[in-house]
Motif scaffolding. Structure first.
Motif, PDB file in Angstrom:
ATOM      1  N   MET A   1       0.948  -1.129  -0.002  1.00  0.00           N
ATOM      2  CA  MET A   1      -0.011  -0.149  -0.170  1.00  0.00           C
ATOM      3  C   MET A   1       0.887   1.423   0.016  1.00  0.00           C
ATOM      4  SD  MET A   1      -3.096   0.931   2.791  1.00  0.00           S
ATOM      5  CE  MET A   1      -2.384   1.944   4.151  1.00  0.00           C
ATOM      6  N   GLY A  11       2.830  -0.146   5.269  1.00  0.00           N
ATOM      7  CA  GLY A  11       2.126  -1.332   5.479  1.00  0.00           C
ATOM      8  C   GLY A  11       0.961  -1.458   5.168  1.00  0.00           C
ATOM      9  N   GLU A  12       0.191  -2.669   4.872  1.00  0.00           N
ATOM     10  CA  GLU A  12      -1.118  -2.683   4.462  1.00  0.00           C
ATOM     11  C   GLU A  12      -2.085  -2.304   5.719  1.00  0.00           C
ATOM     12  OE1 GLU A  12      -2.474  -3.340   1.664  1.00  0.00           O
ATOM     13  OE2 GLU A  12      -0.549  -3.378   0.720  1.00  0.00           O
ATOM     14  N   ASP A  13      -1.614  -2.558   6.753  1.00  0.00           N
ATOM     15  CA  ASP A  13      -2.321  -2.161   8.031  1.00  0.00           C
ATOM     16  C   ASP A  13      -2.214  -0.845   8.623  1.00  0.00           C
ATOM     17  OD1 ASP A  13      -0.179  -3.028   8.766  1.00  0.00           O
ATOM     18  OD2 ASP A  13      -1.015  -4.232  10.718  1.00  0.00           O
ATOM     19  N   ALA A  14      -1.397   0.100   8.173  1.00  0.00           N
ATOM     20  CA  ALA A  14      -1.028   1.446   8.713  1.00  0.00           C
ATOM     21  C   ALA A  14      -2.275   2.242   8.650  1.00  0.00           C
ATOM     22  CB  ALA A  14       0.221   1.798   7.915  1.00  0.00           C
ATOM     23  N   ALA A  15      -2.470   2.949   9.888  1.00  0.00           N
ATOM     24  CA  ALA A  15      -3.448   3.835  10.085  1.00  0.00           C
ATOM     25  C   ALA A  15      -2.843   5.051   9.585  1.00  0.00           C
ATOM     26  CB  ALA A  15      -3.988   3.618  11.549  1.00  0.00           C
ATOM     27  N   SER A  23      -3.021  10.353   7.759  1.00  0.00           N
ATOM     28  CA  SER A  23      -3.983   9.471   8.069  1.00  0.00           C
ATOM     29  C   SER A  23      -4.149   8.637   6.713  1.00  0.00           C
ATOM     30  CB  SER A  23      -4.970   9.920   8.498  1.00  0.00           C
ATOM     31  OG  SER A  23      -6.042   9.170   8.924  1.00  0.00           O
ATOM     32  N   GLN A  24      -4.496   7.321   6.991  1.00  0.00           N
ATOM     33  CA  GLN A  24      -4.570   6.504   5.917  1.00  0.00           C
ATOM     34  C   GLN A  24      -6.182   5.834   6.009  1.00  0.00           C
ATOM     35  OE1 GLN A  24      -2.305   6.174   3.275  1.00  0.00           O
ATOM     36  NE2 GLN A  24      -1.178   7.935   4.660  1.00  0.00           N
ATOM     37  N   VAL A  25      -6.614   6.108   7.091  1.00  0.00           N
ATOM     38  CA  VAL A  25      -8.218   5.687   7.040  1.00  0.00           C
ATOM     39  C   VAL A  25      -9.089   6.812   6.446  1.00  0.00           C
ATOM     40  CG1 VAL A  25      -9.959   5.480   8.960  1.00  0.00           C
ATOM     41  CG2 VAL A  25      -7.597   4.991   9.351  1.00  0.00           C
ATOM     42  N   ASP A  69       4.887   5.454  18.170  1.00  0.00           N
ATOM     43  CA  ASP A  69       3.564   4.858  17.404  1.00  0.00           C
ATOM     44  C   ASP A  69       2.128   6.029  17.246  1.00  0.00           C
ATOM     45  OD1 ASP A  69       4.631   2.367  17.117  1.00  0.00           O
ATOM     46  OD2 ASP A  69       3.875   1.613  19.174  1.00  0.00           O
TER      47      ASP A  69
END
Length: 120
Positions: A1, A11-15, A23-25, A69
């Motif tokens: 991603m 990463g695929e699950d990174a917010a 922000s990736q959401v 984080d």
């Protein structure tokens, strides 16, 4: 991603993007009742924290570890500032040792003839 803002691979699950903090959401659509979706606060670039990390490297390292984080941009700024400060200190210390070694070896090798006489 890839990051939606800076385009770097994450990463695929990174917010959040670890490089720019974006922000990736996906943004939620406003409810049908006319309300508005809650917009996450924009994080600062971390330049000020980098300056703090440069002048106080221990604080920069601690902030880097604590904010890794939760605040990636601030964490990165503080960590880079601390790293630059430590590297610069090591380089300047090595240069000072080389300079003093050369100065004292030249002075010792030339004897007292090269040193100016002091008149009283």
């Amino acid at each position: 991603m890839y990051c939606r803002q800076c385009g770097k691979e994450i990463g695929e699950d990174a917010a959040f993007c670890p490089y720019c903090g974006a922000s990736q959401v996906p943004q939620a659509q406003p409810p049908q009742g006319g309300g508005y979706a809650k917009v996450p606060p924009v994080e600062d670039s971390g330049v000020g924290w980098g300056i703090l990390g440069f002048f106080i490297p221990v604080a920069g390292l601690i902030l880097f570890l604590v904010w890794r984080d939760e605040h990636p941009a601030r964490s990165k700024g503080a960590g880079i500032g601390a790293l630059v400060s430590v590297c610069l200190g090591v380089v300047l210390s090595i240069l000072a040792m080389v300079l003093f070694t050369v100065m004292f070896s030249v002075a010792a090798g030339a004897g007292s003839a090269a040193l100016p006489a002091v008149l009283f």
